[in-house]
Motif scaffolding. Structure first.
Motif, PDB file in Angstrom:
ATOM      1  N   LEU A  92       5.367  43.633  12.081  1.00 35.68           N
ATOM      2  CA  LEU A  92       5.087  44.643  12.965  1.00 35.68           C
ATOM      3  C   LEU A  92       4.227  44.279  14.323  1.00 35.68           C
ATOM      4  O   LEU A  92       4.428  44.541  15.418  1.00 35.68           O
ATOM      5  N   SER A  93       3.238  43.420  14.001  1.00 37.66           N
ATOM      6  CA  SER A  93       2.378  42.952  15.117  1.00 37.66           C
ATOM      7  C   SER A  93       3.186  42.156  16.082  1.00 37.66           C
ATOM      8  O   SER A  93       3.177  42.342  17.385  1.00 37.66           O
ATOM      9  N   PHE A  94       3.952  41.223  15.565  1.00 45.12           N
ATOM     10  CA  PHE A  94       4.683  40.396  16.502  1.00 45.12           C
ATOM     11  C   PHE A  94       5.830  41.164  17.318  1.00 45.12           C
ATOM     12  O   PHE A  94       6.136  41.027  18.552  1.00 45.12           O
ATOM     13  N   GLY A  95       6.395  42.104  16.431  1.00 47.57           N
ATOM     14  CA  GLY A  95       7.537  42.958  17.059  1.00 47.57           C
ATOM     15  C   GLY A  95       6.892  44.041  18.041  1.00 47.57           C
ATOM     16  O   GLY A  95       7.516  44.004  19.061  1.00 47.57           O
ATOM     17  N   GLY A  96       5.636  44.381  17.740  1.00 47.55           N
ATOM     18  CA  GLY A  96       4.968  45.145  18.965  1.00 47.55           C
ATOM     19  C   GLY A  96       4.842  44.504  20.219  1.00 47.55           C
ATOM     20  O   GLY A  96       4.777  44.991  21.204  1.00 47.55           O
ATOM     21  N   LEU A  97       4.124  43.242  19.707  1.00 40.32           N
ATOM     22  CA  LEU A  97       3.818  42.329  21.092  1.00 40.32           C
ATOM     23  C   LEU A  97       5.185  42.380  21.709  1.00 40.32           C
ATOM     24  O   LEU A  97       5.107  42.017  22.979  1.00 40.32           O
ATOM     25  N   ALA A  98       6.216  42.006  21.327  1.00 37.92           N
ATOM     26  CA  ALA A  98       7.311  41.591  21.825  1.00 37.92           C
ATOM     27  C   ALA A  98       7.934  42.587  22.664  1.00 37.92           C
ATOM     28  O   ALA A  98       8.465  42.694  23.576  1.00 37.92           O
ATOM     29  N   ALA A  99       7.772  43.939  21.991  1.00 42.05           N
ATOM     30  CA  ALA A  99       8.348  45.398  22.598  1.00 42.05           C
ATOM     31  C   ALA A  99       7.335  45.518  23.810  1.00 42.05           C
ATOM     32  O   ALA A  99       7.945  45.941  24.937  1.00 42.05           O
ATOM     33  N   TYR A 100       6.069  45.143  23.740  1.00 39.53           N
ATOM     34  CA  TYR A 100       5.162  45.485  24.877  1.00 39.53           C
ATOM     35  C   TYR A 100       5.497  44.597  25.958  1.00 39.53           C
ATOM     36  O   TYR A 100       5.655  44.860  27.136  1.00 39.53           O
ATOM     37  N   ALA A 101       5.963  43.145  25.828  1.00 41.63           N
ATOM     38  CA  ALA A 101       6.335  42.285  26.739  1.00 41.63           C
ATOM     39  C   ALA A 101       7.761  42.613  27.221  1.00 41.63           C
ATOM     40  O   ALA A 101       7.877  42.546  28.547  1.00 41.63           O
ATOM     41  N   ALA A 102       8.583  43.283  26.567  1.00 42.35           N
ATOM     42  CA  ALA A 102       9.978  43.437  26.860  1.00 42.35           C
ATOM     43  C   ALA A 102       9.613  44.650  28.054  1.00 42.35           C
ATOM     44  O   ALA A 102      10.223  44.811  29.080  1.00 42.35           O
ATOM     45  N   MET A 115      14.943  47.270  35.931  1.00 40.87           N
ATOM     46  CA  MET A 115      16.067  46.798  34.986  1.00 40.87           C
ATOM     47  C   MET A 115      15.359  46.767  33.905  1.00 40.87           C
ATOM     48  O   MET A 115      14.288  45.998  33.319  1.00 40.87           O
ATOM     49  N   THR A 116      16.011  47.147  32.481  1.00 46.69           N
ATOM     50  CA  THR A 116      15.596  47.381  31.232  1.00 46.69           C
ATOM     51  C   THR A 116      15.938  46.034  30.653  1.00 46.69           C
ATOM     52  O   THR A 116      17.045  45.418  30.725  1.00 46.69           O
ATOM     53  N   ASP A 117      14.805  45.419  29.961  1.00 48.91           N
ATOM     54  CA  ASP A 117      15.221  44.133  28.986  1.00 48.91           C
ATOM     55  C   ASP A 117      15.772  44.325  27.943  1.00 48.91           C
ATOM     56  O   ASP A 117      15.066  44.383  26.853  1.00 48.91           O
ATOM     57  N   PHE A 118      16.742  44.713  27.982  1.00 53.73           N
ATOM     58  CA  PHE A 118      17.583  45.031  26.480  1.00 53.73           C
ATOM     59  C   PHE A 118      17.157  43.774  25.535  1.00 53.73           C
ATOM     60  O   PHE A 118      17.341  44.035  24.036  1.00 53.73           O
ATOM     61  N   ILE A 119      17.464  42.728  25.824  1.00 56.95           N
ATOM     62  CA  ILE A 119      17.468  41.415  25.053  1.00 56.95           C
ATOM     63  C   ILE A 119      15.950  41.537  24.484  1.00 56.95           C
ATOM     64  O   ILE A 119      15.853  41.206  23.166  1.00 56.95           O
ATOM     65  N   GLY A 120      15.026  41.515  25.175  1.00 59.05           N
ATOM     66  CA  GLY A 120      13.569  41.830  24.708  1.00 59.05           C
ATOM     67  C   GLY A 120      13.294  42.795  23.620  1.00 59.05           C
ATOM     68  O   GLY A 120      12.606  42.656  22.734  1.00 59.05           O
ATOM     69  N   ARG A 131       6.858  45.160  29.683  1.00 58.17           N
ATOM     70  CA  ARG A 131       6.128  44.408  31.176  1.00 58.17           C
ATOM     71  C   ARG A 131       7.437  43.900  31.847  1.00 58.17           C
ATOM     72  O   ARG A 131       7.409  43.968  33.073  1.00 58.17           O
ATOM     73  N   VAL A 132       8.301  43.189  31.250  1.00 59.31           N
ATOM     74  CA  VAL A 132       9.382  42.458  31.882  1.00 59.31           C
ATOM     75  C   VAL A 132      10.396  43.463  32.753  1.00 59.31           C
ATOM     76  O   VAL A 132      10.705  43.260  33.676  1.00 59.31           O
ATOM     77  N   SER A 133      10.581  44.707  31.849  1.00 63.60           N
ATOM     78  CA  SER A 133      11.177  45.838  32.403  1.00 63.60           C
ATOM     79  C   SER A 133      10.683  46.341  33.845  1.00 63.60           C
ATOM     80  O   SER A 133      11.499  46.597  34.592  1.00 63.60           O
ATOM     81  N   THR A 134       9.330  46.351  33.778  1.00 61.28           N
ATOM     82  CA  THR A 134       8.701  47.089  35.272  1.00 61.28           C
ATOM     83  C   THR A 134       8.426  45.882  36.185  1.00 61.28           C
ATOM     84  O   THR A 134       8.565  46.319  37.236  1.00 61.28           O
ATOM     85  N   ASN A 135       8.264  44.665  35.786  1.00 62.22           N
ATOM     86  CA  ASN A 135       8.209  43.527  36.609  1.00 62.22           C
ATOM     87  C   ASN A 135       8.677  42.359  36.038  1.00 62.22           C
ATOM     88  O   ASN A 135       8.150  41.520  35.086  1.00 62.22           O
ATOM     89  N   PRO A 136      10.139  42.037  36.656  1.00 61.35           N
ATOM     90  CA  PRO A 136      10.715  40.750  35.929  1.00 61.35           C
ATOM     91  C   PRO A 136      10.237  39.610  36.153  1.00 61.35           C
ATOM     92  O   PRO A 136      10.351  38.705  35.209  1.00 61.35           O
TER      93      PRO A 136
END
Length: 88
Positions: free
Chosen positions: A34-44, A1-6, A46-51
């Motif tokens: 850009l750094s924190f946005g990139g980290l947040a996107a990477y986290a999203a 499931m895709t983490d749209f909020i993240g 990861r959450v999308s692939t493993n909740p």
């Protein structure tokens, strides 16, 4: 499931950095956004692939909450610090 909020949060943080750069010429805002946005996107991602993989998202979120909360407290200005504090 895709983490749209993240992903939306990541986009908002990155966009805030770009806006800070365009309005005030702040390279620090651009790099941090850009750094924190990139980290947040990477986290999203990861959450999308493993909740259950929420650790990085939590760290990024808490870090921005603390940093922007302190900035909001010191300045009393809602934008951008208050907005980021409330979003997370």
């Amino acid at each position: 499931m895709t983490d749209f909020i993240g992903y939306t949060y990541a986009f908002t943080v990155a966009l805030g950095g770009v806006i800070g750069f365009l309005k005030a010429g702040s390279m620090v805002s651009l790099m941090a956004g850009l750094s924190f946005g990139g980290l947040a996107a990477y986290a999203a991602n990861r959450v999308s692939t493993n909740p259950k993989s929420t650790g990085l998202a939590l760290v990024v979120s808490l870090t921005l909450f603390i940093v922007m909360g302190v900035r909001f407290y010191k300045s009393g200005k809602f934008m951008p610090a208050g907005l980021v504090t409330i979003i997370r």
